[in-house]
Design a protein around this motif. Structure first.
Motif, short mmCIF file in Angstrom:
data_model
loop_
_atom_site.label_atom_id
_atom_site.label_comp_id
_atom_site.label_asym_id
_atom_site.label_seq_id
_atom_site.Cartn_x
_atom_site.Cartn_y
_atom_site.Cartn_z
N HIS A 61 0.81 -1.22 0.00
CA HIS A 61 0.00 0.00 0.00
C HIS A 61 0.85 1.27 0.00
O HIS A 61 0.30 2.38 0.03
CB HIS A 61 -0.93 0.00 1.22
N VAL A 62 2.16 1.11 -0.05
CA VAL A 62 3.09 2.25 -0.02
C VAL A 62 3.40 2.70 -1.44
O VAL A 62 3.76 1.90 -2.29
CB VAL A 62 4.38 1.86 0.72
N ALA A 63 3.29 4.02 -1.68
CA ALA A 63 3.73 4.58 -2.96
C ALA A 63 5.23 4.74 -2.97
O ALA A 63 5.90 4.42 -3.96
CB ALA A 63 3.06 5.92 -3.21
N GLY A 64 5.78 5.25 -1.87
CA GLY A 64 7.21 5.46 -1.81
C GLY A 64 7.64 6.07 -0.49
O GLY A 64 6.85 6.17 0.45
N TYR A 65 8.90 6.49 -0.46
CA TYR A 65 9.54 6.94 0.77
C TYR A 65 10.23 8.28 0.54
O TYR A 65 10.59 8.63 -0.59
CB TYR A 65 10.56 5.90 1.24
N CYS A 66 10.45 9.02 1.62
CA CYS A 66 11.10 10.32 1.52
C CYS A 66 11.75 10.68 2.84
O CYS A 66 11.57 10.00 3.85
CB CYS A 66 10.10 11.40 1.10
N TRP B 60 12.68 14.19 -2.78
CA TRP B 60 12.04 13.32 -3.76
C TRP B 60 11.11 12.36 -3.07
O TRP B 60 11.27 12.00 -1.91
CB TRP B 60 13.06 12.48 -4.53
N LEU B 61 10.12 11.89 -3.81
CA LEU B 61 9.38 10.69 -3.45
C LEU B 61 10.03 9.54 -4.23
O LEU B 61 9.95 9.51 -5.46
CB LEU B 61 7.90 10.82 -3.81
N VAL B 62 10.70 8.66 -3.54
CA VAL B 62 11.35 7.52 -4.18
C VAL B 62 10.38 6.34 -4.12
O VAL B 62 9.99 5.91 -3.03
CB VAL B 62 12.67 7.16 -3.48
N THR B 63 9.95 5.85 -5.27
CA THR B 63 8.94 4.80 -5.30
C THR B 63 9.46 3.52 -4.66
O THR B 63 10.66 3.26 -4.64
CB THR B 63 8.47 4.53 -6.73
N ARG B 64 8.53 2.75 -4.11
CA ARG B 64 8.91 1.63 -3.26
C ARG B 64 9.74 0.57 -3.98
O ARG B 64 10.52 -0.15 -3.34
CB ARG B 64 7.68 0.99 -2.62
N ASP B 65 9.61 0.46 -5.31
CA ASP B 65 10.40 -0.53 -6.05
C ASP B 65 11.88 -0.20 -6.03
O ASP B 65 12.71 -1.08 -6.30
CB ASP B 65 9.90 -0.62 -7.50
N GLU B 66 12.24 1.04 -5.69
CA GLU B 66 13.65 1.42 -5.63
C GLU B 66 14.21 1.38 -4.22
O GLU B 66 15.38 1.73 -4.02
CB GLU B 66 13.83 2.81 -6.24
N VAL B 67 13.40 0.99 -3.26
CA VAL B 67 13.86 0.87 -1.87
C VAL B 67 13.76 -0.60 -1.48
O VAL B 67 12.69 -1.08 -1.11
CB VAL B 67 13.02 1.76 -0.92
N ALA B 68 14.88 -1.30 -1.58
CA ALA B 68 14.88 -2.76 -1.38
C ALA B 68 14.43 -3.13 0.02
O ALA B 68 13.69 -4.11 0.19
CB ALA B 68 16.27 -3.31 -1.67
N ASP B 69 14.86 -2.37 1.03
CA ASP B 69 14.51 -2.69 2.40
C ASP B 69 14.40 -1.41 3.22
O ASP B 69 15.41 -0.82 3.59
CB ASP B 69 15.57 -3.61 3.02
N PRO B 70 13.18 -0.96 3.50
CA PRO B 70 13.03 0.27 4.29
C PRO B 70 13.54 0.13 5.71
O PRO B 70 13.67 1.14 6.42
CB PRO B 70 11.52 0.53 4.25
N GLN B 71 13.85 -1.10 6.12
CA GLN B 71 14.37 -1.33 7.48
C GLN B 71 15.89 -1.45 7.50
O GLN B 71 16.46 -1.97 8.45
CB GLN B 71 13.73 -2.57 8.10
N ASN B 72 16.54 -0.91 6.48
CA ASN B 72 18.00 -0.91 6.47
C ASN B 72 18.51 0.31 5.70
O ASN B 72 19.18 0.18 4.68
CB ASN B 72 18.56 -2.20 5.87
#
Length: 282
Positions: A146-151, A184-196
């Motif tokens: 459900h996540v679009a991305g991270y910032c 930037w909003l970095v889309t979730r496919d480019e963030v392999a692991d948000p917990q690292n």
């Protein structure tokens, strides 16, 4: 993808960074980086565009908050075990939730202005999560879908307002300019692991915060599971997920707070950098 909003305050345009870091204008394809554009379908349409076909943006325009028309700005407190330790707080049994007023949101490099009467304005580098698909009663196993991305987010906090003015933390979190978001909003496919993800914050060139999202007490997935069990999360809602140690309030032998002219520089691995100069409200 790295999605950007650029231009004057209140008149930001949607953009995309190409592989060489050139800012490209998306105005012909989407009205804003907001709402349905953040859904899987909306992002797929943007991903299918060849950046080389988009107009390059000339000069160095102001960069705005990377999400437009934010619905809810939800904040998780005391979510890093090492930060909880520095403040002497107990590890929470459930995510601590408070809200930041949307009027606090500014661009990543806009000035941060301390409100009248402020004596204890503090910094907090945090991982921001942007919801892309409606979420209600989701499990942690599929929460990240459900996540679009991270910032990057700086959860600027006035500690006296937060802890000494009767009421909720929101009082010290919602002052104007207290929510720099982006670049930037970095889309979730480019963030392999948000917990690292490594993260840091400097004040006047001195490293104050060094951390990693691996020390979160509640993971991004667990936070979304918890919040979606309390309320529906909609596209464009933002969750800021807590800060690592090194905040001014936790400094020894006594706290250190921001003053006029200070410069904050924040970075999160793969998500870009922020830089704000501290000013004062007139």
């Amino acid at each position: 993808m790295k999605l950007v909003r650029y231009g004057a305050i209140g008149a930001e345009k949607p953009g995309m960074l190409d592989a060489e870091g050139t800012l490209r204008d998306l105005s012909a394809h989407v009205s804003d980086i907001a709402g349905d554009a953040l859904s899987d379908v909306g992002l797929a349409k943007l991903r299918a565009i060849d950046p080389a076909t988009l107009p390059a943006v000339a000069g160095s325009p102001r960069i705005g908050a990377c999400v437009g028309n934010i619905g809810k700005f939800m904040c998780i407190g005391l979510n890093y075990s090492d930060h909880a330790a520095e403040t002497g707080a107990e590890i929470p049994k459930h995510p601590i939730l408070f809200f930041k007023a949307n009027s606090a949101v500014v661009g990543p490099n806009d000035d941060v202005s301390m409100p009248r009467g402020s004596t204890n304005t503090d910094w907090e580098v945090e991982l921001g999560v942007v919801i892309g698909t409606k979420a209600k009663y989701v499990s942690k196993e599929n929460a990240l879908d459900h996540v679009a991305g991270y910032c990057v987010i700086n959860d600027v906090s006035e500690r006296h307002f937060q802890t000494q003015l009767t009421g909720q933390w929101t009082k010290g979190k919602s002052c104007d300019t207290f929510g720099p978001t982006g670049p930037w909003l970095v889309t979730r496919d480019e963030v392999a692991d948000p917990q690292n993800l490594a993260m840091s914050l400097d004040v006047n060139g001195k490293r104050m915060q060094t951390g990693n999202t691996s020390t979160m007490i509640f993971t991004v997935a667990e936070i979304i599971e918890h919040l979606s069990g309390l309320m529906t999360l909609h596209p464009g809602d933002v969750i800021t997920t807590g800060t690592p140690p090194g905040v001014g309030m936790g400094m020894k032998p006594k706290p250190v707070y921001l003053k006029k002219g200070d410069v904050m520089e924040l970075t999160i691995e793969g998500l870009g950098q922020q830089r704000q100069t501290v000013t004062e409200d007139a």
